[in-house]
Design a protein around this motif. Structure first.
Motif, mmCIF file in Angstrom:
data_model
loop_
_atom_site.group_PDB
_atom_site.id
_atom_site.type_symbol
_atom_site.label_atom_id
_atom_site.label_comp_id
_atom_site.label_asym_id
_atom_site.label_seq_id
_atom_site.Cartn_x
_atom_site.Cartn_y
_atom_site.Cartn_z
ATOM 1 N N ALA A 245 0.888 -1.165 0.000
ATOM 2 C CA ALA A 245 0.000 0.000 0.000
ATOM 3 C C ALA A 245 0.925 1.214 0.000
ATOM 4 O O ALA A 245 1.517 1.556 1.019
ATOM 5 C CB ALA A 245 -0.911 -0.009 1.217
ATOM 6 N N ALA A 246 1.089 1.841 -1.152
ATOM 7 C CA ALA A 246 2.123 2.855 -1.366
ATOM 8 C C ALA A 246 1.564 4.263 -1.291
ATOM 9 O O ALA A 246 0.523 4.568 -1.877
ATOM 10 C CB ALA A 246 2.781 2.644 -2.728
ATOM 11 N N SER A 247 2.288 5.122 -0.573
ATOM 12 C CA SER A 247 1.942 6.547 -0.492
ATOM 13 C C SER A 247 0.508 6.759 -0.024
ATOM 14 O O SER A 247 -0.233 7.575 -0.576
ATOM 15 C CB SER A 247 2.158 7.232 -1.851
ATOM 16 N N THR A 248 0.109 6.023 0.995
ATOM 17 C CA THR A 248 -1.253 6.159 1.515
ATOM 18 C C THR A 248 -1.423 7.487 2.235
ATOM 19 O O THR A 248 -0.490 8.026 2.826
ATOM 20 C CB THR A 248 -1.586 5.006 2.475
ATOM 21 N N ARG A 249 -2.631 7.990 2.202
ATOM 22 C CA ARG A 249 -2.958 9.278 2.816
ATOM 23 C C ARG A 249 -3.871 9.054 4.018
ATOM 24 O O ARG A 249 -4.411 7.953 4.230
ATOM 25 C CB ARG A 249 -3.648 10.183 1.784
ATOM 26 N N GLU A 250 -4.069 10.110 4.767
ATOM 27 C CA GLU A 250 -4.836 10.025 6.010
ATOM 28 C C GLU A 250 -6.234 9.451 5.776
ATOM 29 O O GLU A 250 -6.968 9.897 4.902
ATOM 30 C CB GLU A 250 -4.952 11.417 6.636
ATOM 31 N N GLY A 251 -6.591 8.435 6.539
ATOM 32 C CA GLY A 251 -7.891 7.780 6.428
ATOM 33 C C GLY A 251 -7.866 6.510 5.609
ATOM 34 O O GLY A 251 -8.711 5.614 5.799
ATOM 35 N N GLU A 252 -6.904 6.393 4.704
ATOM 36 C CA GLU A 252 -6.875 5.221 3.828
ATOM 37 C C GLU A 252 -6.347 3.983 4.544
ATOM 38 O O GLU A 252 -6.811 2.865 4.282
ATOM 39 C CB GLU A 252 -6.018 5.516 2.594
ATOM 40 N N GLU A 253 -5.372 4.165 5.419
ATOM 41 C CA GLU A 253 -4.811 3.007 6.118
ATOM 42 C C GLU A 253 -5.885 2.270 6.922
ATOM 43 O O GLU A 253 -5.960 1.034 6.896
ATOM 44 C CB GLU A 253 -3.670 3.433 7.047
ATOM 45 N N ALA A 254 -6.736 3.024 7.614
ATOM 46 C CA ALA A 254 -7.799 2.399 8.410
ATOM 47 C C ALA A 254 -8.764 1.630 7.515
ATOM 48 O O ALA A 254 -9.199 0.518 7.859
ATOM 49 C CB ALA A 254 -8.544 3.458 9.219
ATOM 50 N N LEU A 255 -9.107 2.182 6.365
ATOM 51 C CA LEU A 255 -10.019 1.496 5.443
ATOM 52 C C LEU A 255 -9.406 0.196 4.931
ATOM 53 O O LEU A 255 -10.083 -0.844 4.863
ATOM 54 C CB LEU A 255 -10.350 2.414 4.266
ATOM 55 N N LEU A 256 -8.135 0.239 4.572
ATOM 56 C CA LEU A 256 -7.472 -0.957 4.060
ATOM 57 C C LEU A 256 -7.335 -2.024 5.150
ATOM 58 O O LEU A 256 -7.541 -3.218 4.901
ATOM 59 C CB LEU A 256 -6.094 -0.591 3.504
ATOM 60 N N LEU A 257 -6.995 -1.605 6.371
ATOM 61 C CA LEU A 257 -6.860 -2.558 7.464
ATOM 62 C C LEU A 257 -8.212 -3.153 7.854
ATOM 63 O O LEU A 257 -8.304 -4.336 8.196
ATOM 64 C CB LEU A 257 -6.192 -1.896 8.668
ATOM 65 N N ASP A 258 -9.270 -2.338 7.794
ATOM 66 C CA ASP A 258 -10.624 -2.858 8.056
ATOM 67 C C ASP A 258 -10.945 -3.992 7.088
ATOM 68 O O ASP A 258 -11.425 -5.061 7.487
ATOM 69 C CB ASP A 258 -11.661 -1.738 7.899
ATOM 70 N N ALA A 259 -10.687 -3.730 5.797
ATOM 71 C CA ALA A 259 -10.989 -4.732 4.778
ATOM 72 C C ALA A 259 -10.106 -5.961 4.951
ATOM 73 O O ALA A 259 -10.573 -7.104 4.801
ATOM 74 C CB ALA A 259 -10.790 -4.138 3.382
ATOM 75 N N TRP A 260 -8.856 -5.768 5.306
ATOM 76 C CA TRP A 260 -7.911 -6.874 5.463
ATOM 77 C C TRP A 260 -8.278 -7.738 6.673
ATOM 78 O O TRP A 260 -8.183 -8.962 6.622
ATOM 79 C CB TRP A 260 -6.513 -6.306 5.591
ATOM 80 N N GLN A 261 -8.723 -7.086 7.751
ATOM 81 C CA GLN A 261 -9.045 -7.848 8.960
ATOM 82 C C GLN A 261 -10.379 -8.587 8.868
ATOM 83 O O GLN A 261 -10.641 -9.498 9.644
ATOM 84 C CB GLN A 261 -9.013 -6.923 10.175
#
Length: 433
Positions: A245-261
């Motif tokens: 997950a490259a050059s992520t911006r504020e708010g995106e990390e939580a969305l990606l981790l939600d989907a991953w978990q």
């Protein structure tokens, strides 16, 4: 009159500008450094310019402005071309952020002068031009400052806009203030646009000498040392699949981790935030979720590591080389997306969210070339990652097409240099004298 009102507003906003600087310095202390340069005072650079003197005066100077990290990296092939074309000139590179300044130091070392471009106060830009006296200037991408351009025109200093891009959204914003922006665009001596659509929008705002030259970022070659480093990391993970997950911006990390978990994967997630001041924030996020994670600064991931946090600067090419594919940040939320070209140059297929208006043409071209896919949300990112991991032949084809896509669009630096040679040449009557 519009520019006078604009200048008055800037002066009145000075306390807020300073407050914002010190607010940002809470997370990044370097914002407190070189404050004088932001207002056109450069005492620390006086000695460097003096040392650059050659009889009967100092070296002529070429000025290149790259606002932050992305523009600084994009300028690399052009800066090398400028150095080769004018080896007897000093090159000054200006920026606006500490991370951009550090990136310039990593890329160019002591070969160039570095400074902050002052805020667009009339007296500050006047001091800037008096101090450096550039032969000509190059602004990267879309840096339009009315007082700066007016001051350059008053001093007959040609200014070019290189690697110029302008989204429809930004064009509408400039159009709302056309009484101020149109004269500024008209004062540019040359514009090297990335695409025909960019060129059309720039002309509609008042730019005159506009040429489509392509995207300079295609000419940026990944450092061999970073490709080697990434290949070493790839071997260390011993065939375990990994996505970035490259050059992520504020708010995106939580969305990606939600989907991953929701649907945990055995694959390694390499998470690299766009801004270094957010590294500690993302570390806290990973801790709060109880994930097994490790920071790049602490070493390589172990077989048990679920998330490897890329908390380093200047190693993105290594991360792309290490990963099997990458999601490009800034595109999951309406932030416009980040640069996918470096990924292609490293043979890394990419996934793009729905919001890529800052890199629209490159994104559409990459999708058409078969080295990128568009997804609509975080759940679709994870689903597509799993699908591609299960389809090795498709992933291999996408890697091959990534390299072909990157190679097919090179040449922008040569075309841009040709424009700069034209605007830097003396006028016929000057040449006779």
């Amino acid at each position: 009159m519009p520019r006078r009102l604009y200048s008055l507003i800037l002066y009145l906003a000075t306390p807020l500008i300073l407050l914002r600087l010190f607010w940002r310095a809470r997370k990044q202390a370097a914002y407190r450094e070189h404050l004088g340069e932001r207002f056109g005072f450069y005492p620390a650079l006086a000695q460097a310019l003096t040392q650059a003197k050659t009889p009967p005066g100092r070296k002529p100077l070429i000025w290149l402005h790259a606002v932050s990290v992305g523009e600084t990296r994009a300028a690399e092939p052009l800066l090398h071309a400028l150095s080769e074309r004018w080896p007897d000139h000093q090159i000054l590179i200006t920026g606006m952020t500490p991370t951009g300044r550090e990136t310039a130091h990593q890329l160019y070392g002591e070969r160039v002068l570095q400074a902050y471009l002052p805020y667009d106060f009339p007296d500050a830009v006047a001091r800037f031009f008096r101090h450096f006296q550039p032969r000509f200037g190059v602004l990267m991408e879309t840096e339009i400052w009315p007082n700066l351009l007016a001051a350059a025109a008053d001093r007959s200093i040609p200014i070019a806009l290189a690697n110029a891009r302008l989204s429809e959204r930004s064009a509408r914003g400039y159009q709302r203030f056309s009484a101020l922006s149109s004269p500024a665009f008209a004062q540019l001596s040359a514009v090297a646009a990335q695409t025909a659509a960019d060129a059309e929008r720039l002309r509609s705002l008042g730019a005159k000498a506009v040429t489509v030259c392509g995207n300079l970022k295609f000419d940026v070659r990944p450092q061999a040392s970073l490709l080697t480093l990434g290949a070493t990391w790839r071997e260390e993970r011993q065939k375990r699949p990994a996505w970035l997950a490259a050059s992520t911006r504020e708010g995106e990390e939580a969305l990606l981790l939600d989907a991953w978990q929701k649907k945990p994967s055995a694959a390694l997630l390499i998470l690299v935030p766009r801004h270094p001041q957010r590294f500690s924030e993302i570390a806290q996020l990973l801790r709060a979720r109880g994930l097994n994670w490790r920071a790049r600064s602490a070493g390589l991931p172990t077989p048990e590591t679920q998330v490897w946090l890329g908390d380093s600067m200047g190693e993105m090419a290594a991360y792309y080389t290490c990963a099997d594919l990458a999601f490009i940040g800034g595109s999951l939320l309406p932030l416009g997306g980040q640069n996918l070209i470096e990924a292609a140059a490293c043979a890394c297929p990419v996934l793009l969210g729905p919001h890529t208006f800052n890199f629209l043409q490159a994104s559409e071209d990459a999708i058409a070339a078969g080295c990128a896919r568009r997804v609509q949300d975080a759940d679709a990112v994870l689903q597509t990652v799993e699908e591609l991991f299960a389809d090795a032949s498709t992933l291999t084809r996408m890697r091959e097409r990534s390299l072909a896509f990157a190679a097919a669009h090179q040449g922008a630096s040569e075309r841009t240099l040709a424009l700069l040679q034209e605007i830097s040449a003396p006028a016929p009557d000057q040449a006779r004298h």
